[in-house]
Design a protein around this motif. Structure first.
Motif, PDB file in Angstrom:
ATOM      1  N   VAL A 162       0.843  -1.200   0.000  1.00  0.00           N
ATOM      2  CA  VAL A 162       0.000   0.000   0.000  1.00  0.00           C
ATOM      3  C   VAL A 162       0.880   1.253   0.000  1.00  0.00           C
ATOM      4  O   VAL A 162       1.844   1.344   0.761  1.00  0.00           O
ATOM      5  N   PHE A 163       0.545   2.187  -0.876  1.00  0.00           N
ATOM      6  CA  PHE A 163       1.165   3.508  -0.860  1.00  0.00           C
ATOM      7  C   PHE A 163       0.065   4.551  -1.014  1.00  0.00           C
ATOM      8  O   PHE A 163      -0.824   4.415  -1.859  1.00  0.00           O
ATOM      9  N   ALA A 164       0.114   5.584  -0.173  1.00  0.00           N
ATOM     10  CA  ALA A 164      -0.884   6.657  -0.235  1.00  0.00           C
ATOM     11  C   ALA A 164      -0.190   7.996  -0.040  1.00  0.00           C
ATOM     12  O   ALA A 164       0.857   8.083   0.606  1.00  0.00           O
ATOM     13  N   GLY A 165      -0.785   9.032  -0.586  1.00  0.00           N
ATOM     14  CA  GLY A 165      -0.235  10.370  -0.427  1.00  0.00           C
ATOM     15  C   GLY A 165      -1.262  11.421  -0.781  1.00  0.00           C
ATOM     16  O   GLY A 165      -2.200  11.150  -1.537  1.00  0.00           O
ATOM     17  N   GLY A 166      -1.102  12.619  -0.214  1.00  0.00           N
ATOM     18  CA  GLY A 166      -2.055  13.684  -0.517  1.00  0.00           C
ATOM     19  C   GLY A 166      -1.907  14.862   0.427  1.00  0.00           C
ATOM     20  O   GLY A 166      -0.822  15.122   0.962  1.00  0.00           O
ATOM     21  N   LEU A 167      -3.011  15.564   0.640  1.00  0.00           N
ATOM     22  CA  LEU A 167      -3.018  16.784   1.452  1.00  0.00           C
ATOM     23  C   LEU A 167      -3.228  16.460   2.922  1.00  0.00           C
ATOM     24  O   LEU A 167      -3.920  15.495   3.273  1.00  0.00           O
ATOM     25  N   TYR A 190       2.107  11.068   3.713  1.00  0.00           N
ATOM     26  CA  TYR A 190       2.509   9.886   2.947  1.00  0.00           C
ATOM     27  C   TYR A 190       2.310   8.664   3.834  1.00  0.00           C
ATOM     28  O   TYR A 190       2.466   8.748   5.059  1.00  0.00           O
ATOM     29  N   GLU A 191       1.990   7.576   3.198  1.00  0.00           N
ATOM     30  CA  GLU A 191       1.809   6.331   3.955  1.00  0.00           C
ATOM     31  C   GLU A 191       2.203   5.149   3.073  1.00  0.00           C
ATOM     32  O   GLU A 191       1.865   5.105   1.897  1.00  0.00           O
ATOM     33  N   TRP A 192       2.919   4.223   3.634  1.00  0.00           N
ATOM     34  CA  TRP A 192       3.253   3.002   2.913  1.00  0.00           C
ATOM     35  C   TRP A 192       3.284   1.840   3.896  1.00  0.00           C
ATOM     36  O   TRP A 192       3.549   2.015   5.083  1.00  0.00           O
ATOM     37  N   GLY A 193       2.952   0.656   3.386  1.00  0.00           N
ATOM     38  CA  GLY A 193       2.926  -0.499   4.276  1.00  0.00           C
ATOM     39  C   GLY A 193       2.464  -1.761   3.579  1.00  0.00           C
ATOM     40  O   GLY A 193       2.315  -1.816   2.347  1.00  0.00           O
ATOM     41  N   LEU A 194       2.225  -2.773   4.367  1.00  0.00           N
ATOM     42  CA  LEU A 194       1.787  -4.081   3.880  1.00  0.00           C
ATOM     43  C   LEU A 194       0.461  -4.433   4.513  1.00  0.00           C
ATOM     44  O   LEU A 194       0.284  -4.293   5.730  1.00  0.00           O
ATOM     45  N   SER A 214       1.431  -0.044   8.695  1.00  0.00           N
ATOM     46  CA  SER A 214       1.848   1.045   7.814  1.00  0.00           C
ATOM     47  C   SER A 214       2.717   2.032   8.576  1.00  0.00           C
ATOM     48  O   SER A 214       2.601   2.172   9.802  1.00  0.00           O
ATOM     49  N   VAL A 215       3.577   2.717   7.817  1.00  0.00           N
ATOM     50  CA  VAL A 215       4.317   3.856   8.349  1.00  0.00           C
ATOM     51  C   VAL A 215       3.684   5.115   7.759  1.00  0.00           C
ATOM     52  O   VAL A 215       3.515   5.224   6.550  1.00  0.00           O
ATOM     53  N   MET A 216       3.306   6.039   8.640  1.00  0.00           N
ATOM     54  CA  MET A 216       2.553   7.230   8.233  1.00  0.00           C
ATOM     55  C   MET A 216       3.361   8.487   8.533  1.00  0.00           C
ATOM     56  O   MET A 216       3.900   8.645   9.631  1.00  0.00           O
ATOM     57  N   ALA A 256      -1.491   0.391  12.789  1.00  0.00           N
ATOM     58  CA  ALA A 256      -2.109  -0.863  12.357  1.00  0.00           C
ATOM     59  C   ALA A 256      -3.515  -0.539  11.854  1.00  0.00           C
ATOM     60  O   ALA A 256      -4.436  -0.331  12.654  1.00  0.00           O
ATOM     61  N   PRO A 257      -3.716  -0.450  10.542  1.00  0.00           N
ATOM     62  CA  PRO A 257      -5.052  -0.156  10.003  1.00  0.00           C
ATOM     63  C   PRO A 257      -5.926  -1.410   9.961  1.00  0.00           C
ATOM     64  O   PRO A 257      -5.426  -2.531   9.813  1.00  0.00           O
TER      65      PRO A 257
END
Length: 367
Positions: A162-167, A190-194, A214-216, A256-257
């Motif tokens: 998973v990768f996320a990014g934005g405002l 930014y966020e990335w994880g498994l 995830s790391v946020m 932990a999502p």
């Protein structure tokens, strides 16, 4: 952080790039012949089905008797079988010619090709389609043949990067984003994880649980040349004595999502008639939340004094909350979603006015 963004950017560009298999290749032409054969058989079966329906209707209305109906059905079946045989025979001749051209070296098998996303197919000219190795760069997965690919992708539990990014910004009681203390377009997350995705029901693909780590990274850039100052138990924004080229504070969390995901990917059927399920191939909706701990906080200030560029990194807790928990949701198609998350706990532990972090961006689940 810059390296992470750089690699993530390359990763996203790799996913977005799409190639198409060459239609003149051995595999491409063989698939077209196979599809035409399937279409012929399907069309003839539908035509036979309609004839049988008319015969049964005439029998029911008394126009013909039972013996005549059976004879007519047999005749229709024979004609349909003959038509299929003749039409399929023509396609088989084309396939034989194609195979001979392959033997003579007139047609080349694609040893490397691209599909949706970036996929590398590796195999020699003697390999069958089911024996080639597929390397999917988008999901970091390797499949040894089509059967293994179907088996692994239709497992009840699958994994995703998973990768996320934005405002990113803070919601302050009595204020709106137009009067925010932080730059709306300059503050990012930014966020990335498994994550792991588990189908809840054995024979239904709608509901899934999605969980992982995830790391946020939550970044805030104050407006009006200000920066954060720790004043006892309070953390305040103060105007800088110099003009900042950059003023940014960053919180890093390990979270932990957990989401309940609705996946509308329909069930599929293989050539043997067996039903199997896939994920991330249609509309998806996830609702849930997350919880975790703050790993570190860093304030970065960049400015110039007498033409000397200075970069000041300040590490500390800045009275930030040590824990984080909140609500999140996403909706999208296939691997790409619109993603929103909101921290239920305030960013600062003891400030007089509570401020809660909110983020809106794009999320990619590379299945």
């Amino acid at each position: 952080m810059q390296k992470i963004i750089f690699y993530a950017g390359i990763f996203l560009l790799t996913l977005i790039s799409k190639g198409m298999a060459q239609e003149n290749s051995f595999e491409g032409r063989a698939k077209l012949i196979s599809k035409r054969i399937d279409s012929i058989v399907k069309a003839e079966k539908e035509a036979l089905k309609e004839q049988v329906y008319v015969i049964d209707k005439n029998l029911e209305d008394g126009i013909i008797n039972k013996s005549e109906a059976m004879n007519l059905k047999q005749k229709a079946a024979d004609e349909s079988a003959k038509a299929i045989e003749e039409k399929v025979s023509l396609e088989q001749q084309k396939l034989e010619i194609l195979i001979q051209d392959k033997i003579n070296g007139l047609v080349q098998y694609d040893t490397v090709k691209k599909r949706s996303g970036t996929t590398i197919i590796i195999g020699s000219s003697s390999d069958s389609i089911s024996d080639v190795t597929e390397i999917n760069l988008g999901s970091f997965k390797i499949y040894n043949g089509e059967k293994e690919k179907i088996r692994r992708k239709s497992k009840r539990t699958t994994s995703q990067f998973v990768f996320a990014g934005g405002l990113n910004n803070l919601i302050t009681e009595g204020e709106d984003f137009e009067n925010s203390d932080f730059r709306v377009w300059g503050s990012h997350f930014y966020e990335w994880g498994l994550t792991y995705n588990t189908r809840i029901f054995q024979n239904n693909n709608l509901l899934h649980t999605k969980y992982g780590f995830s790391v946020m990274y939550n970044n805030l850039r104050p407006t009006e040349n200000r920066y954060f100052v720790k004043n006892g138990a309070q953390t305040e924004l103060q105007t800088g004595a110099v003009d900042f080229n950059e003023s940014r504070i960053r919180n890093v969390y390990l979270v932990a999502p957990l989401h309940l995901e609705f996946d509308f990917t329909p069930k599929k059927t293989n050539k043997e008639g067996n039903t199997y399920f896939r994920t991330h191939e249609s509309l998806r909706l996830g609702v849930g939340g997350y919880g975790g701990v703050r790993i570190k906080t860093k304030q970065i200030l960049k400015y110039e004094i007498d033409d000397t560029k200075i970069k000041d990194k300040q590490k500390g807790d800045f009275n930030m909350s040590n824990y984080i928990y909140g609500l999140s949701a996403y909706i999208g198609y296939r691997q790409t979603s619109i993603y929103v998350k909101y921290d239920l706990n305030p960013v600062f532990k003891n400030n007089a006015v509570d401020q809660n972090n909110i983020s809106l961006g794009v999320r990619f689940d590379f299945n």
